[in-house]
Scaffold this motif. Structure first.
Motif, PDB file in Angstrom:
ATOM      1  N   HIS A  70       0.828  -1.209   0.000  1.00 21.46           N
ATOM      2  CA  HIS A  70       0.000   0.000   0.000  1.00 21.46           C
ATOM      3  C   HIS A  70       0.864   1.262   0.000  1.00 21.46           C
ATOM      4  N   TYR A  71       1.826   1.328   0.913  1.00 22.20           N
ATOM      5  CA  TYR A  71       2.595   2.562   1.064  1.00 22.20           C
ATOM      6  C   TYR A  71       3.651   2.744  -0.021  1.00 22.20           C
ATOM      7  N   PHE A  72       4.163   1.655  -0.560  1.00 25.36           N
ATOM      8  CA  PHE A  72       5.118   1.780  -1.663  1.00 25.36           C
ATOM      9  C   PHE A  72       4.430   2.339  -2.905  1.00 25.36           C
ATOM     10  N   ILE A  73       3.179   1.943  -3.132  1.00 24.85           N
ATOM     11  CA  ILE A  73       2.430   2.487  -4.272  1.00 24.85           C
ATOM     12  C   ILE A  73       2.253   3.991  -4.097  1.00 24.85           C
ATOM     13  N   LYS A  74       1.882   4.426  -2.890  1.00 30.00           N
ATOM     14  CA  LYS A  74       1.715   5.858  -2.628  1.00 30.00           C
ATOM     15  C   LYS A  74       3.029   6.601  -2.814  1.00 30.00           C
ATOM     16  N   TYR A  75       4.120   6.001  -2.332  1.00 27.39           N
ATOM     17  CA  TYR A  75       5.432   6.646  -2.426  1.00 27.39           C
ATOM     18  C   TYR A  75       5.867   6.812  -3.879  1.00 27.39           C
ATOM     19  N   PHE A  76       5.775   5.733  -4.646  1.00 24.64           N
ATOM     20  CA  PHE A  76       6.229   5.789  -6.040  1.00 24.64           C
ATOM     21  C   PHE A  76       5.284   6.630  -6.905  1.00 24.64           C
ATOM     22  N   GLU A  77       4.011   6.673  -6.547  1.00 28.02           N
ATOM     23  CA  GLU A  77       3.083   7.517  -7.303  1.00 28.02           C
ATOM     24  C   GLU A  77       3.468   8.984  -7.152  1.00 28.02           C
ATOM     25  N   ASN A  78       3.808   9.395  -5.929  1.00 33.83           N
ATOM     26  CA  ASN A  78       4.261  10.768  -5.707  1.00 33.83           C
ATOM     27  C   ASN A  78       5.581  11.033  -6.421  1.00 33.83           C
ATOM     28  N   LYS A  79       6.478  10.054  -6.362  1.00 32.63           N
ATOM     29  CA  LYS A  79       7.786  10.220  -6.986  1.00 32.63           C
ATOM     30  C   LYS A  79       7.671  10.366  -8.495  1.00 32.63           C
ATOM     31  N   TYR A  80       6.802   9.586  -9.113  1.00 30.22           N
ATOM     32  CA  TYR A  80       6.671   9.588 -10.572  1.00 30.22           C
ATOM     33  C   TYR A  80       5.859  10.777 -11.087  1.00 30.22           C
ATOM     34  N   PHE A  81       4.852  11.233 -10.309  1.00 29.58           N
ATOM     35  CA  PHE A  81       3.860  12.124 -10.899  1.00 29.58           C
ATOM     36  C   PHE A  81       3.633  13.461 -10.215  1.00 29.58           C
ATOM     37  N   LEU A  82       4.110  13.634  -8.984  1.00 30.55           N
ATOM     38  CA  LEU A  82       3.801  14.868  -8.266  1.00 30.55           C
ATOM     39  C   LEU A  82       4.303  16.109  -9.011  1.00 30.55           C
TER      40      LEU A  82
END
Length: 258
Positions: free
Chosen positions: A126-138
């Motif tokens: 769950h948290y790795f998805i949130k982390y990488f989503e921010n890293k890739y797209f923020l």
């Protein structure tokens, strides 16, 4: 969140098709800040005028693209949770049934290790998805929203200084912290300087940069979905299949000792 995004998309489509009036008023469904951007664009049109199709078009395209990939990500996430649940359930059914058949009690520490491994696996996923989503797209998301603001304000009679201030187009993510987006950020800043210093029409360049952002967004999301699939497989092996074999080993060792 996807449901709110669909509702917001329907509202924007309705607004774009209605030529008269301001469209729905009040609070819009919250989805990744798109509702704030919609309110900004509506306020801009209300004060300075403008065509709804022209002003809302970029927002509609950006939101539709984001929703398309968000739904794919949600499908991968649900699939991962289902696989984890199914594997965990099979592990516990096997352990309980085998211990009953062999009349061997599964050790307390072994049971706790299996349980906590499965819980930790779900949390990490769950948290790795949130982390990488921010890293890739923020950063890309921030650039896209500011460009939409800038593009809408260009169609008004505001002064250069007011457009720069309200769009926050000069306040882009750091180039040093976003090496991948460096060419995009530099080209956008160069375009803004060109417009600011010479007052030339940059409509075609803005459209081109919007397409570049859309391309980068799609490419990054494809890589991100592949990463999620790999992460799902890795967690399944480490935190669910390993405890499964641990339960087998624990029961067999107890059976052989007896």
């Amino acid at each position: 969140m996807v449901k709110q995004g669909d509702e917001l998309t329907a509202i924007i489509w309705e607004m774009a098709l209605v030529h008269e009036g301001e469209g729905p008023k009040g609070h819009f469904p919250q989805y990744k800040g798109f509702e704030l951007l919609l309110n900004f664009l509506l306020k801009t049109m209300r004060i300075h005028g403008g065509s709804k199709r022209t002003v809302l078009g970029p927002l509609k395209m950006s939101l539709s693209s984001d929703l398309k990939w968000e739904k794919k990500l949600l499908a991968e996430y649900k699939d991962g949770i289902f696989q984890f649940f199914l594997t965990g359930l099979i592990t516990w059914i096997f352990a309980i049934f085998s211990s009953w058949i062999l009349e061997i009690e599964l050790g307390t520490w072994t049971s706790l290790a299996i349980f906590f491994a499965q819980v930790i696996g779900v949390i990490i996923f769950h948290y790795f998805i949130k982390y990488f989503e921010n890293k890739y797209f923020l950063s890309l998301f921030q650039i896209s929203q500011k460009l939409i603001r800038f593009d809408a304000l260009l169609k008004t009679s505001l002064s250069i200084q007011e457009i720069l201030e309200f769009s926050e187009i000069n306040n882009l993510p750091s180039v040093t912290e976003n090496v991948v987006l460096r060419p995009l950020i530099l080209s956008l800043l160069q375009l803004v300087r060109k417009w600011k210093n010479f007052g030339v029409c940059i409509k075609s360049e803005v459209i081109e940069i919007r397409y570049d952002i859309s391309f980068l967004f799609d490419e990054n999301f494809r890589k991100f979905i592949d990463l999620v699939k790999f992460l799902k497989f890795l967690i399944l092996c480490m935190f669910f299949l390993t405890p499964y074999f641990l339960s087998i080993g624990s029961l067999l060792s107890g059976f052989l000792i007896e």
